[in-house]
Scaffold this active site. Structure first.
Site, PDB file in Angstrom:
ATOM      1  N   GLU A   1    -199.086 106.892 -20.221  1.00  0.00           N
ATOM      2  CA  GLU A   1    -199.147 108.351 -20.138  1.00  0.00           C
ATOM      3  C   GLU A   1    -200.516 108.872 -20.553  1.00  0.00           C
ATOM      4  OE1 GLU A   1    -195.595 111.210 -20.526  1.00  0.00           O
ATOM      5  OE2 GLU A   1    -196.495 111.198 -22.520  1.00  0.00           O
TER       6      GLU A   1
ATOM      7  N   HIS B   1    -186.044  83.215 -21.862  1.00  0.00           N
ATOM      8  CA  HIS B   1    -184.874  82.864 -21.063  1.00  0.00           C
ATOM      9  C   HIS B   1    -184.693  83.819 -19.885  1.00  0.00           C
ATOM     10  CE1 HIS B   1    -183.534  79.958 -24.106  1.00  0.00           C
ATOM     11  NE2 HIS B   1    -183.987  80.843 -24.982  1.00  0.00           N
TER      12      HIS B   1
ATOM     13  N   LYS C   1    -191.294 117.670 -12.632  1.00  0.00           N
ATOM     14  CA  LYS C   1    -190.386 118.589 -13.331  1.00  0.00           C
ATOM     15  C   LYS C   1    -190.095 119.819 -12.474  1.00  0.00           C
ATOM     16  CE  LYS C   1    -191.843 117.378 -18.048  1.00  0.00           C
ATOM     17  NZ  LYS C   1    -192.500 117.878 -19.284  1.00  0.00           N
TER      18      LYS C   1
END
Length: 494
Positions: A310, A341, A460
């Site tokens: 960001e 794993h 937004k």
């Protein structure tokens, strides 16, 4: 061996394949001539966030002069922490608060959650540590769905943490909580006894109905992803106490001094930054894996992802000119022992290049357990460190001893080893501050403003328009506006 040591944090960059002479020459080439001046401005809280027309002051939050650090009985932050941790904060029906739910998103969630989880064994007084701290951030209510059934409205306090106090994700969760709480407690009493607001917008908290005594504020010049040192760090202090929270601030401040004063070959954040820029520009490696080998740091990759991407994931310069060169790498990763794993197969034998920060904790005291259990936990810590060193070594050195392609390890994957002698509030503070300064330095090298985030704003706005269209379908047969065939189809399906 190439090693930089400090009291709290150490960096081994021996597996980067770069000599100190190469790095010094690269520093002369890439660091601006006024870098020392910019660095001092940052430490003093005088560096300018040009696009938002305000200084950058998160480093001042860990200063001895910070309001959070005030040692007198009038300090609201300290008083709130002491009252809640002692069981003296009573809900509307007279019962002591037992659970605290932090409602936030981004910097109001990732930092407090990471720090609380990492440091919870360091509570400064175990007899007072009777609070359970929970975190809610998802706008879909998924985390609330898990938390609300296990808490009691009469004994639960909610921290509404939002710099602007207008974040839609956060307020959506708050709306649901209010519906849940008012089935048991009248709204005004709930606000009086069960809510704390943390924001840079005091007026919005007041307008919401939060009493002044339940408000904690921080400066608008403290960026959200840099705010865990401020009142946003309240969940950390509730988990470990104000004294230990102060130790975390001290560790960060010591790293500030280290970054400000030490030359390149003794400067951990500066060296991390230059190595990162070199790997991005000269080796064309576009990603950095964060691989902590201690379960207490399992939330660190997500925290650093926001901090780095960001801040420096941009295509415009500090003075708002278009740029055409690559900047911040993709930050990803995970808890190292689990990664072995899962995705380590690709790291060892896949075709894609990457660079990595391995993070190891060498010792663990394991307080609170019998001696035999402590010994067993210490042995597990040794096992984790051994695996960290082994995979780091193999990713760099490789192994081509076998004629069987399945056993061929190409190696040549550069990495850092960042290690702490032990994890505690001071060393965690130093670790996070080191990454902050790395990001700042890289932003300066690439000519960016690391302290704004315009890239999320348009999303937004469009989200609000789509949300309005979805709501409009409740009262009409058609959405309020059309977007594209795919989006329109989903809106109608809803």
């Amino acid at each position: 061996m190439q090693l930089i040591e400090t009291p709290h944090l150490n960096l081994d960059y021996s597996f980067q394949g770069l000599t100190d002479e190469q790095l010094e020459a690269y520093a002369k080439k890439r660091l601006p001539k006024n870098f020392d001046q910019l660095k001092q401005q940052l430490i003093k809280g005088e560096f300018k966030n040009a696009s938002e027309q305000r200084p950058v002051t998160h480093t001042l939050c860990r200063s001895i002069h910070s309001v959070i650090r005030a040692g007198n009985g009038k300090n609201r932050f300290t008083e709130i922490v002491r009252t809640l941790r002692s069981g003296k904060w009573l809900g509307a029906t007279g019962k002591p608060i037992k659970d605290v739910v932090n409602i936030g998103v981004g910097g109001s969630d990732l930092g407090p959650m990471m720090g609380s989880f990492a440091l919870k064994e360091f509570a400064d007084d175990a007899s007072l540590h009777n609070l359970k701290v929970h975190f809610v951030s998802s706008m879909d209510g998924g985390q609330l769905y898990a938390v609300l059934p296990i808490v009691d409205p009469e004994t639960t306090l909610f921290i509404i943490a939002s710099k602007s106090f207008g974040t839609p994700d956060t307020l959506a969760n708050v709306d649901t909580v209010m519906e849940w709480a008012q089935l048991t407690i009248p709204h005004e009493q709930w606000l009086q006894h069960h809510v704390i607001g943390v924001s840079a917008n005091n007026q919005a908290m007041t307008d919401f109905g939060i009493p002044a005594k339940n408000q904690l504020s921080f400066a608008d010049s403290v960026g959200g992803r840099y705010s865990l040192w401020s009142a946003i760090g309240l969940p950390i202090a509730l988990t470990i106490g104000s004294h230990q929270f102060g130790r975390m601030l001290d560790g960060a401040q010591q790293m500030d001094e280290h970054f400000n004063r030490q030359p390149l070959k003794q400067n951990i954040p500066l060296m991390m930054a230059l190595i990162g820029v070199y790997n991005r520009e000269e080796r064309n490696i576009n990603n950095l894996a964060i691989l902590p080998y201690d379960g207490r740091l399992r939330n660190l990759p997500n925290y650093l992802q926001q901090l780095d991407m960001e801040s420096n994931g941009k295509q415009s310069s500090y003075d708002n000119k278009a740029i055409s060169y690559a900047t911040a790498p993709i930050i990803w990763g995970g808890f190292g022992p689990n990664g072995q794993h899962a995705f380590f197969q690709h790291l060892h034998q896949g075709y894609d290049m990457f660079t990595a920060d391995f993070i190891a904790i060498l010792h663990r005291d394991a307080p609170g357990f019998d001696f035999s259990v402590q010994q067993s936990l210490r042995e597990q810590q040794r096992l984790a460190v051994a695996n960290c060193l082994a995979h780091r070594r193999l990713m760099w050195q490789g192994s081509q001893k076998s004629q069987d392609p399945r056993n061929n390890y190409p190696g040549a994957k550069p990495s850092n080893l960042i290690f702490l002698d032990e994890l505690n509030p001071s060393s965690l503070g130093a670790l996070i501050a080191a990454y902050e300064h790395k990001v700042f330095t890289q932003g300066v090298i690439w000519g960016l403003n690391s302290f704004d985030q315009p890239g999320v704003e348009l999303g937004k706005k469009v989200a609000a328009e789509i949300h309005e269209a979805i709501d409009h379908m409740d009262t009409a047969q058609q959405p309020s506006q059309s977007f594209d065939p795919s989006t329109d189809h989903i809106i109608k399906r809803m």
